[in-house]
Scaffold this active site. Sequence first.
Site, PDB file in Angstrom:
ATOM      1  N   HIS A 144       5.867  10.255   1.180  1.00  0.00           N
ATOM      2  CA  HIS A 144       4.775  10.806   1.679  1.00  0.00           C
ATOM      3  C   HIS A 144       4.390  12.214   1.143  1.00  0.00           C
ATOM      4  CE1 HIS A 144       3.891   7.853   5.231  1.00  0.00           C
ATOM      5  NE2 HIS A 144       4.330   7.458   4.178  1.00  0.00           N
ATOM      6  N   ASP A 193       0.964  -1.215  -0.097  1.00  0.00           N
ATOM      7  CA  ASP A 193       0.002   0.077   0.053  1.00  0.00           C
ATOM      8  C   ASP A 193       0.858   1.305   0.071  1.00  0.00           C
ATOM      9  OD1 ASP A 193       0.633  -0.924   2.703  1.00  0.00           O
ATOM     10  OD2 ASP A 193      -0.345   0.653   3.408  1.00  0.00           O
ATOM     11  N   GLU A 212       0.032  -1.172   5.583  1.00  0.00           N
ATOM     12  CA  GLU A 212       1.138  -0.704   6.686  1.00  0.00           C
ATOM     13  C   GLU A 212       0.862   0.812   7.029  1.00  0.00           C
ATOM     14  OE1 GLU A 212       4.754   1.244   7.899  1.00  0.00           O
ATOM     15  OE2 GLU A 212       3.756   1.955   6.250  1.00  0.00           O
TER      16      GLU A 212
END
Length: 462
Positions: free
Chosen positions: A432, A62, A129
């Site tokens: 991110h 993911d 996760e």
Amino acid sequence: MGEVGEDPRWDAFIPFAGYLFKTFPLSHTKAQLQHVNKHGLLYTWQGSDPTLKPTLLMAHQDVVPVPGSTVPQWTHPPFSGFYDGTFVWGRGSSDCKNQLIAIMEAVELLLEAGFKPKRTIILSFGFDEEISGVRGAQQLSKHLTEQYGQNSMAVIIDEGAPITKAWGSVFATPGVAEKGYVDVDIVVRMPGGHSSIPPAHNGIGVAAELITLIEANAYEPYLANENPYLGLLQCGAEHAPSFPRKLKHLLHKRRPSCKKHDALALEASKESLTIKYLMTTSVAVDLISGGVKTNALPERTSFTVNHRINVGSNIASILSHITDLASQIATKYNLTLHAFNGTETPSSITLSHRKTALEPAPVTPTVIDPKAPSAYSVLAGTTRALYGEDVLVAPGIMTGNTDTRYYWDLSENIFRFAPGWDKEQEGLGSIHTVDERISVQAHMDATRWFVKFLRNLDEVDL
Ligand SMILES: [Zn+2]
């Protein structure tokens, strides 16, 4: 997210599993693939010697979302996988599809080369996760523990720290520890009434005073003997050319029993906030709400305090510290204190903690003994064989948690490590955020690293 099998968004992993099947045909013929909780992928490449503990390599499928508003800021579209000759761009390219693909490539290449492992090789790929791994890693680890038992793996490698420069040297710092975690919810209940005739302090004022007290009593830096950052400092002092003299001096003077005002930790923390929190419990008030109307006094005010627990500390001591602070305010305002006992009454301060609480991870051993190889010495040797002996390998610590939080019982040798390194493009992963990308050279070296690591592990007695 809803449950697997109910929420259709999980189905995004079906074509990904199909892509792996198509791209790594040998792995899918020679290794056994089990689906755990539908999308958890568990590959087992059976070794010839069943008495050897298996090697376990992990990654997650993911990725975090891309907020729609940030899409125009991307140099190349976030789901394009665009390759510009140096980088592959896109969400997940460096967290952590790169690790997953490098592991698959390594296995495929070893199969192509006719390698026959003595030690069984297990690949375990979770799929949630980024939202704590309850459906993926937790189920995978349960499955592995049922099948192999506790402490059954020789070594576990998961995503983690990259290779970086410090003090004029290059360091590989595989994460051998993780900080703990606890969120504390605090509720202040005080009588309501009309705001035209208020008491000197209402619920919001009292909550504010407690928050001020919590911030004023934040945790000090402290290096427990088992904190890996101490090992990194010792390694730096010994081998890095521009290691600060003052730190070196404090290292020599350090007393292992020191608990209060750790001069070494205080000095090392001056480097940056990032460094400071490798040896300090963090405390941050992150949520607050109270009051419903401008003419009504607040009857219930609540806030949440997030802690990341230092190595050497534990959940119980964090809860006891915040209880002490809350009790000072409760006494001052004649309120009842309910500390972690599940009750809430009028005129009280109530403390509770969330279920996500997690103790600091057990610290992986990092002893190097030339006569007895360890998982750590194989990792260090593989890294220096690949990148050269100028690269120093020292223990590292993670401030966040990876999927390994569910794997503690499977092995004492857990390393969180990103083995790919491109010295020209270091630190350009943008994990991110906008423009996440991976240097293809770093990615190829990650694949080389896994190939060498698996071969080296096959030669040692662990
Ligand atoms: Zn990740």
